[in-house]
Scaffold this motif. Structure first.
Motif, PDB file in Angstrom:
ATOM      1  N   ALA A  93       0.826  -1.208   0.000  1.00 27.35           N
ATOM      2  CA  ALA A  93       0.000   0.000   0.000  1.00 27.35           C
ATOM      3  C   ALA A  93       0.861   1.260   0.000  1.00 27.35           C
ATOM      4  O   ALA A  93       0.569   2.225  -0.723  1.00 27.35           O
ATOM      5  N   LEU A  94       1.938   1.277   0.784  1.00 28.45           N
ATOM      6  CA  LEU A  94       2.806   2.451   0.831  1.00 28.45           C
ATOM      7  C   LEU A  94       3.555   2.642  -0.489  1.00 28.45           C
ATOM      8  O   LEU A  94       3.791   3.784  -0.911  1.00 28.45           O
ATOM      9  N   LEU A  95       3.938   1.541  -1.146  1.00 29.45           N
ATOM     10  CA  LEU A  95       4.606   1.651  -2.435  1.00 29.45           C
ATOM     11  C   LEU A  95       3.702   2.291  -3.486  1.00 29.45           C
ATOM     12  O   LEU A  95       4.180   2.924  -4.434  1.00 29.45           O
ATOM     13  N   VAL A  96       2.401   2.135  -3.307  1.00 27.16           N
ATOM     14  CA  VAL A  96       1.439   2.772  -4.218  1.00 27.16           C
ATOM     15  C   VAL A  96       1.133   4.194  -3.780  1.00 27.16           C
ATOM     16  O   VAL A  96       1.149   5.141  -4.579  1.00 27.16           O
ATOM     17  N   ALA A  97       0.867   4.379  -2.489  1.00 21.17           N
ATOM     18  CA  ALA A  97       0.330   5.648  -2.003  1.00 21.17           C
ATOM     19  C   ALA A  97       1.376   6.738  -1.862  1.00 21.17           C
ATOM     20  O   ALA A  97       1.079   7.911  -2.128  1.00 21.17           O
ATOM     21  N   VAL A  98       2.594   6.409  -1.441  1.00 22.48           N
ATOM     22  CA  VAL A  98       3.589   7.456  -1.182  1.00 22.48           C
ATOM     23  C   VAL A  98       3.978   8.203  -2.455  1.00 22.48           C
ATOM     24  O   VAL A  98       3.898   9.441  -2.501  1.00 22.48           O
ATOM     25  N   PRO A  99       4.412   7.521  -3.534  1.00 24.94           N
ATOM     26  CA  PRO A  99       4.762   8.296  -4.737  1.00 24.94           C
ATOM     27  C   PRO A  99       3.583   9.020  -5.362  1.00 24.94           C
ATOM     28  O   PRO A  99       3.711  10.178  -5.774  1.00 24.94           O
ATOM     29  N   LEU A 100       2.429   8.364  -5.428  1.00 24.02           N
ATOM     30  CA  LEU A 100       1.262   9.015  -6.026  1.00 24.02           C
ATOM     31  C   LEU A 100       0.753  10.149  -5.142  1.00 24.02           C
ATOM     32  O   LEU A 100       0.382  11.222  -5.641  1.00 24.02           O
ATOM     33  N   GLY A 101       0.727   9.927  -3.833  1.00 19.65           N
ATOM     34  CA  GLY A 101       0.253  10.962  -2.920  1.00 19.65           C
ATOM     35  C   GLY A 101       1.166  12.172  -2.906  1.00 19.65           C
ATOM     36  O   GLY A 101       0.696  13.324  -2.965  1.00 19.65           O
ATOM     37  N   LEU A 102       2.477  11.951  -2.842  1.00 18.90           N
ATOM     38  CA  LEU A 102       3.412  13.077  -2.846  1.00 18.90           C
ATOM     39  C   LEU A 102       3.427  13.771  -4.212  1.00 18.90           C
ATOM     40  O   LEU A 102       3.577  14.994  -4.287  1.00 18.90           O
ATOM     41  N   GLY A 103       3.279  12.998  -5.288  1.00 18.75           N
ATOM     42  CA  GLY A 103       3.194  13.619  -6.607  1.00 18.75           C
ATOM     43  C   GLY A 103       1.979  14.525  -6.722  1.00 18.75           C
ATOM     44  O   GLY A 103       2.067  15.643  -7.249  1.00 18.75           O
ATOM     45  N   ALA A 104       0.841  14.039  -6.225  1.00 15.23           N
ATOM     46  CA  ALA A 104      -0.364  14.868  -6.244  1.00 15.23           C
ATOM     47  C   ALA A 104      -0.191  16.103  -5.373  1.00 15.23           C
ATOM     48  O   ALA A 104      -0.631  17.207  -5.737  1.00 15.23           O
ATOM     49  N   ALA A 105       0.465  15.953  -4.224  1.00 13.86           N
ATOM     50  CA  ALA A 105       0.680  17.094  -3.339  1.00 13.86           C
ATOM     51  C   ALA A 105       1.578  18.137  -3.987  1.00 13.86           C
ATOM     52  O   ALA A 105       1.319  19.349  -3.900  1.00 13.86           O
ATOM     53  N   MET A 106       2.648  17.692  -4.649  1.00  8.22           N
ATOM     54  CA  MET A 106       3.557  18.636  -5.303  1.00  8.22           C
ATOM     55  C   MET A 106       2.853  19.364  -6.455  1.00  8.22           C
ATOM     56  O   MET A 106       3.058  20.566  -6.645  1.00  8.22           O
ATOM     57  N   TYR A 107       2.027  18.649  -7.191  1.00 11.39           N
ATOM     58  CA  TYR A 107       1.313  19.310  -8.290  1.00 11.39           C
ATOM     59  C   TYR A 107       0.324  20.345  -7.750  1.00 11.39           C
ATOM     60  O   TYR A 107       0.282  21.490  -8.238  1.00 11.39           O
ATOM     61  N   LEU A 108      -0.457  19.962  -6.731  1.00 12.17           N
ATOM     62  CA  LEU A 108      -1.452  20.882  -6.194  1.00 12.17           C
ATOM     63  C   LEU A 108      -0.805  22.106  -5.558  1.00 12.17           C
ATOM     64  O   LEU A 108      -1.331  23.215  -5.644  1.00 12.17           O
ATOM     65  N   SER A 109       0.350  21.905  -4.910  1.00 15.26           N
ATOM     66  CA  SER A 109       0.990  23.008  -4.201  1.00 15.26           C
ATOM     67  C   SER A 109       1.812  23.912  -5.110  1.00 15.26           C
ATOM     68  O   SER A 109       1.808  25.135  -4.934  1.00 15.26           O
ATOM     69  N   GLU A 110       2.506  23.327  -6.095  1.00 13.09           N
ATOM     70  CA  GLU A 110       3.490  24.097  -6.844  1.00 13.09           C
ATOM     71  C   GLU A 110       3.127  24.359  -8.302  1.00 13.09           C
ATOM     72  O   GLU A 110       3.673  25.289  -8.899  1.00 13.09           O
ATOM     73  N   TYR A 111       2.276  23.567  -8.894  1.00  6.44           N
ATOM     74  CA  TYR A 111       2.042  23.679 -10.331  1.00  6.44           C
ATOM     75  C   TYR A 111       0.606  24.056 -10.691  1.00  6.44           C
ATOM     76  O   TYR A 111       0.391  24.752 -11.686  1.00  6.44           O
ATOM     77  N   ALA A 112      -0.358  23.577  -9.926  1.00  7.09           N
ATOM     78  CA  ALA A 112      -1.757  23.815 -10.280  1.00  7.09           C
ATOM     79  C   ALA A 112      -2.124  25.280 -10.065  1.00  7.09           C
ATOM     80  O   ALA A 112      -1.641  25.935  -9.136  1.00  7.09           O
ATOM     81  N   SER A 113      -2.977  25.790 -10.936  1.00  7.13           N
ATOM     82  CA  SER A 113      -3.485  27.142 -10.756  1.00  7.13           C
ATOM     83  C   SER A 113      -4.467  27.169  -9.588  1.00  7.13           C
ATOM     84  O   SER A 113      -4.914  26.128  -9.113  1.00  7.13           O
ATOM     85  N   ARG A 114      -4.766  28.360  -9.125  1.00  5.82           N
ATOM     86  CA  ARG A 114      -5.694  28.472  -7.991  1.00  5.82           C
ATOM     87  C   ARG A 114      -7.059  27.884  -8.332  1.00  5.82           C
ATOM     88  O   ARG A 114      -7.679  27.211  -7.507  1.00  5.82           O
ATOM     89  N   ARG A 115      -7.500  28.103  -9.547  1.00  2.61           N
ATOM     90  CA  ARG A 115      -8.804  27.561  -9.961  1.00  2.61           C
ATOM     91  C   ARG A 115      -8.763  26.043 -10.023  1.00  2.61           C
ATOM     92  O   ARG A 115      -9.693  25.372  -9.566  1.00  2.61           O
ATOM     93  N   ALA A 116      -7.672  25.487 -10.572  1.00  2.00           N
ATOM     94  CA  ALA A 116      -7.549  24.028 -10.640  1.00  2.00           C
ATOM     95  C   ALA A 116      -7.434  23.416  -9.258  1.00  2.00           C
ATOM     96  O   ALA A 116      -7.981  22.341  -8.999  1.00  2.00           O
ATOM     97  N   ARG A 117      -6.730  24.084  -8.351  1.00  2.00           N
ATOM     98  CA  ARG A 117      -6.565  23.560  -7.002  1.00  2.00           C
ATOM     99  C   ARG A 117      -7.908  23.488  -6.270  1.00  2.00           C
ATOM    100  O   ARG A 117      -8.176  22.539  -5.541  1.00  2.00           O
ATOM    101  N   LYS A 118      -8.742  24.499  -6.465  1.00  2.00           N
ATOM    102  CA  LYS A 118     -10.047  24.498  -5.805  1.00  2.00           C
ATOM    103  C   LYS A 118     -10.917  23.340  -6.265  1.00  2.00           C
ATOM    104  O   LYS A 118     -11.780  22.864  -5.525  1.00  2.00           O
ATOM    105  N   PHE A 119     -10.688  22.883  -7.501  1.00  2.00           N
ATOM    106  CA  PHE A 119     -11.480  21.766  -8.028  1.00  2.00           C
ATOM    107  C   PHE A 119     -10.836  20.419  -7.730  1.00  2.00           C
ATOM    108  O   PHE A 119     -11.519  19.464  -7.353  1.00  2.00           O
ATOM    109  N   LEU A 120      -9.504  20.330  -7.870  1.00  2.00           N
ATOM    110  CA  LEU A 120      -8.820  19.041  -7.779  1.00  2.00           C
ATOM    111  C   LEU A 120      -8.668  18.548  -6.348  1.00  2.00           C
ATOM    112  O   LEU A 120      -8.821  17.350  -6.079  1.00  2.00           O
ATOM    113  N   LYS A 121      -8.351  19.442  -5.421  1.00  2.00           N
ATOM    114  CA  LYS A 121      -8.114  18.974  -4.051  1.00  2.00           C
ATOM    115  C   LYS A 121      -9.367  18.358  -3.429  1.00  2.00           C
ATOM    116  O   LYS A 121      -9.296  17.269  -2.858  1.00  2.00           O
ATOM    117  N   PRO A 122     -10.536  18.986  -3.518  1.00  2.00           N
ATOM    118  CA  PRO A 122     -11.744  18.310  -2.995  1.00  2.00           C
ATOM    119  C   PRO A 122     -12.043  17.003  -3.720  1.00  2.00           C
ATOM    120  O   PRO A 122     -12.555  16.054  -3.110  1.00  2.00           O
TER     121      PRO A 122
END
Length: 308
Positions: A93-122
């Motif tokens: 489970a960690l081998l699946v969740a850690v890379p995908l979860g951290l990848g999603a976190a980095m995209y939402l925090s550093e790359y996604a626009s404010r409008r995309a973040r409001k939609f993607l994070k929820p």
């Protein structure tokens, strides 16, 4: 000419006639303090109550079963196969969740626009609201027969640790992604601007500046996901198997600690019997393991915490 300070009616320093606000009590604040203190004490009381509820049956259990029989690899009351199966499913489970979860976190925090973040994070966090029994049936009816057997052509049984671990990893992705994104978003913008001013690109800034600065929060997110994976019941009960197995092959069926508790508490064993008290012994061991994980989490957070 010297300046003088005039005390207000309540005796505090300030402008002439001004009341002293330093000692004024506000009823709302007093109520909030009582509520917070009660919540903290209630959490401690619940934890102590859980331990006390487990200790009685555990004492009765070890009055009839020795520690050697319990902490063994074979036998009716052996717990080591349950521990290894729990470890196996959690690692997958960690081998699946850690890379995908951290990848999603980095995209939402550093790359996604404010409008995309409001939609993607929820949307990502909605996965956390799906009942675990749904994930269990998904692993049982789709992942094993369609993904593992048909597409990957793996020789897996109807129940296996691999399918349970994969789906369990998907379930804890929102936990890791959401908490890690919060930690990365809390990093001051000035650190990013300083990195850009030194000529670093966005990826370098994310990996070498933002990620290390948010490491304590990221570590806490991963350990919290680990704790949830260890304590998950329905996915492993349905998809991992119901037979104790010491195999290290994830394609085999095996029973985890939570799966064993769910099976033992199903009503087939009389209350108060040795077989029934086994679930309390396994439950106490699971409680201790989770406590150790939480202690490690607190140590990691304190070790890598940075204040801004």
């Amino acid at each position: 000419m010297s300046a003088t300070t005039t005390a207000g009616p309540s005796g505090g320093a300030g402008l002439p006639g001004a009341p002293d606000l330093r000692r004024r009590t506000r009823p709302a604040e007093a109520v909030i303090k009582v509520v917070l203190r009660t919540s903290a004490l209630l959490s401690i009381a619940i934890t102590v109550g859980i331990v006390l509820a487990l200790i009685g049956p555990v004492i009765d259990f070890f009055g009839e079963v020795t520690f050697g029989e319990f902490f063994s690899t074979e036998g009716r009351f052996a717990v080591i196969p349950l521990v290894t199966a729990t470890f196996m499913v959690t690692v997958i489970a960690l081998l699946v969740a850690v890379p995908l979860g951290l990848g999603a976190a980095m995209y939402l925090s550093e790359y996604a626009s404010r409008r995309a973040r409001k939609f993607l994070k929820p949307t990502v966090e909605l996965l956390a609201g799906v009942p675990s029994v749904v994930y269990g049936f998904f692993a049982l009816t789709f992942v094993t027969p369609n993904l593992l057997q048909d597409i990957l052509n793996l020789d897996v049984g109807f129940t296996n640790a691999l399918a349970a671990g994969l789906v369990l990893g998907v379930m804890i992705i929102p936990t890791i992604a959401s908490l890690a994104e919060d930690a990365m978003s809390a990093v001051p913008q000035a650190m990013r601007q300083g990195s850009f001013a030194m000529g670093a690109n966005r990826m370098q800034t994310t990996l070498r500046v933002v990620f290390p600065a948010a490491l304590s929060g990221i570590a806490a997110a991963i350990v919290l996901g680990l704790s949830r994976a260890v304590g998950e019941t329905m996915i492993v009960a349905l998809a991992a198997g119901a037979v104790k197995n010491m195999s290290l092959d994830p394609r085999d069926g095996m029973q985890t600690m939570t799966g064993f508790i769910a099976q033992t508490a199903g009503g087939e064993n009389p209350v108060g019997s040795t077989a029934y008290n086994t679930l309390f012994a396994v439950g106490l061991l699971l409680f201790v393991l989770t406590l150790i994980i939480n202690v490690i989490s607190i140590a990691l957070v304190r070790r890598f915490r940075q204040a801004y």
